[in-house]
Structure formats: C-alpha cells, structure tokens
Enzyme design. Structure first.
Site, mmCIF file in Angstrom:
data_model
loop_
_atom_site.group_PDB
_atom_site.id
_atom_site.type_symbol
_atom_site.label_atom_id
_atom_site.label_comp_id
_atom_site.label_asym_id
_atom_site.label_seq_id
_atom_site.Cartn_x
_atom_site.Cartn_y
_atom_site.Cartn_z
ATOM 1 N N SER A 98 0.950 -1.167 -0.067
ATOM 2 C CA SER A 98 0.077 0.191 -0.016
ATOM 3 C C SER A 98 0.780 1.266 -0.021
ATOM 4 O O SER A 98 0.454 2.457 -0.813
ATOM 5 C CB SER A 98 -0.998 0.104 1.165
ATOM 6 N N LYS A 99 2.043 1.218 0.777
ATOM 7 C CA LYS A 99 2.839 2.485 0.763
ATOM 8 C C LYS A 99 3.230 2.787 -0.795
ATOM 9 O O LYS A 99 3.350 3.842 -1.245
ATOM 10 C CB LYS A 99 4.029 2.509 1.584
ATOM 11 N N CYS A 135 0.017 -3.894 10.792
ATOM 12 C CA CYS A 135 0.807 -3.973 9.565
ATOM 13 C C CYS A 135 1.805 -5.206 9.567
ATOM 14 O O CYS A 135 2.433 -5.077 10.887
ATOM 15 C CB CYS A 135 1.437 -2.574 9.085
ATOM 16 N N ASP A 145 -3.934 -1.581 12.169
ATOM 17 C CA ASP A 145 -5.084 -1.373 11.227
ATOM 18 C C ASP A 145 -6.475 -1.687 11.896
ATOM 19 O O ASP A 145 -6.736 -2.621 12.325
ATOM 20 C CB ASP A 145 -4.965 -2.570 10.232
ATOM 21 N N ARG A 155 -5.665 4.691 5.352
ATOM 22 C CA ARG A 155 -4.226 5.173 5.623
ATOM 23 C C ARG A 155 -3.424 5.795 4.535
ATOM 24 O O ARG A 155 -3.373 4.988 3.543
ATOM 25 C CB ARG A 155 -3.404 4.104 6.273
ATOM 26 N N GLY A 156 -2.929 6.836 4.770
ATOM 27 C CA GLY A 156 -2.275 7.564 3.601
ATOM 28 C C GLY A 156 -3.360 7.966 2.513
ATOM 29 O O GLY A 156 -2.733 7.629 1.131
#
Length: 281
Positions: A83-84, A188, A195, A256-257
């Site tokens: 995901s990042k 994570c 999460d 997130r993000g």
C-alpha cells in the site's frame, strides 16, 4: 522475489514529482496463502476493493485536477500491491500533465494490472472507476448489514489468531445468517502500525457459536498481517472448522495514507459488494 521487508514500508521515502509506474511494489500472495493451507488454486472467489482519496494530476494547462478512485483487484491475481508503494505511485501523478480523466484512468488500469498480474500465464485487468468532484456528494456512507456480534458480553483473553475458538452446531438444522463486528484490529505486517476494520460474515450451514466467533475476531488484535491476508485467514479458519455450505467474508479497513483496502472472499460466485465506505472510513 519481492518481499514485504524489501518494500518502502517503515522507511523514509522521497516523493516523486513526475509519473513513475516503477514505484508500484507487487508482493506474491502465494507465501501467505501457503501458511493457511492453500496450495495452488484458492477455495474462494473475490476481490480487493481499494479506494484512493488522494488522487490529483495536472491538465494540459497545468491546472490541478482531483478525483476519487475505486479500484477492484481480483483475488486470483498472483500479487497484491504494497500500500505505501501505491501511495507513492499515486503521488507521482501530482505534477504530471494528462489530457483528461480518461487518460489517467487508462494509465492507472494498465499499471496496476501489470503489477498484480506480473508473471501470470493469462493476465487480465483490474477495474478502475474515477469519481469526479461534482459527484462527490453521491458517495454514500453505510454500515455493514447484519446482526452485530459486538452486543455480546464476552471475556477476551487471546490476542493472536485462535481458530480453536470457532465451533459450530453440527447436529442441528443448518441456518443462514449474516454477522458483523466493528472490533477487528490487526497490525501492519512490517511496521506493526494498527489497522482498524469492520467485518461481515455471511454463511449457510451449521450454526456458528457467536460468542466464540467474536472472541476469534478479537484474537487478531496483536497479529501482524496485511488486510488481504487477515481476511483469507478468517475465511479459511471458518471454512475448515465450521464447515459451512456457503461462506462470505468481507472486511472494510479504515484508510491510511489516503487509501482504504476492503477484501471480500466468497465460496461461491456472487455479485460483488458495492464499494461503500463506513462511517469510520
């Protein structure tokens, strides 16, 4: 082979200011599936429903454009995207000029499809839908339907996945029911960051003990695994221990993000749920 430890998770990252598809970091599904007894074809159908809230690019005159993206990744893809890396990839659009939203949509579809289907003998495509600002107020908020397990006053003492908590009544008539919980939490796989999620379990078959099911879901609280992997673990534990005739597991995790990931797995082909966010998302 790409592994989570080699990704940008937990590391300082430079943000590219020009479009760069190489930022996408695919991770094989097979290793984690092997841990839960899946060797070869998985015993489920489904998809990972992503929502990207922070998507922006420039038009040909340099004016910023924004959209929300709904992305559908079939669960039969050999890879997920970390995901990042997906966030960094999306940010690389920020100062890049595109002719229109359809060009951005096509680029997203091509790049993500290449990453998640990489190495597959018969690659296909992912689904990408862009929501323009004038349609933002049509994006609904709705909680998962079903009977809430959270109403139960249970004692919880185990915070690593404990499938032995799952039991079912095999000597009575089968039932059909949909159960939900807002108490799903995992961490994570790489960073250990929390999460938070809501989960919906629909099944037909021997009635599952609800107290044990809630305790089981709570037992993920200190478990380190990606969203997709947690949902597949829940599915397989229910499938093997409670032996339902039909089963669906659907989780919606908080963003997130600027991204939320919502895995859905089902034992039988059925209509995919609409990608509708919950209040916490």
């Amino acid at each position: 082979m790409n592994t989570p430890e080699h990704s940008q998770l937990g590391k300082a990252s430079a943000y590219a200011d020009q479009y760069d598809a190489s930022l996408l970091f695919p991770i094989p599904r097979a290793d984690k599936r092997a841990e839960i007894g899946i060797d070869g074809n998985a015993p489920f159908f489904g998809a990972d429903l992503w929502t990207a809230f922070e998507l922006s690019w420039l038009n040909l005159r340099g004016k910023p454009q924004v959209a929300i993206a709904h992305i559908t990744v079939p669960c039969e893809t050999p890879h997920i995207v970390e995901s990042k890396s997906f966030k960094l990839y999306l940010n690389s659009f920020n100062n890049t000029r595109f002719g229109d939203a359809s060009e951005v949509q096509a680029r997203l579809r091509a790049d993500i499809s290449e990453a998640v289907w990489r190495g597959a003998p018969h690659p296909a495509t992912v689904g990408v839908k862009l929501i323009a600002p004038e349609l933002f107020d049509q994006e609904p908020v709705h909680e998962l339907d079903g009977l809430s397990l959270d109403r139960l006053d249970v004692e919880c003492t185990r915070y690593q996945p404990a499938p032995d908590l799952l039991t079912a009544t095999f000597n009575e008539a089968p039932v059909t029911e949909t159960l939900t919980s807002n108490l799903l939490k995992s961490n994570c796989l790489v960073t250990g960051q929390p999460d938070w999620g809501s989960v919906q379990i629909s099944y037909s078959g021997p009635q599952i003990n609800q107290e044990g099911l809630l305790q089981y879901l709570v037992s993920f609280r200190n478990h380190n695994e990606f969203h997709e992997q947690c949902v597949e673990r829940i599915f397989m534990d229910l499938w093997t221990r409670c032996k339902p005739i039909k089963l669906k597991v659907y989780a919606r995790y908080t963003r997130r993000g600027g991204l939320d990931i919502n895995p859905w797995r089902t034992s039988h082909p059925q209509t995919m749920p609409k990608n509708v966010r919950t209040a916490r998302q």
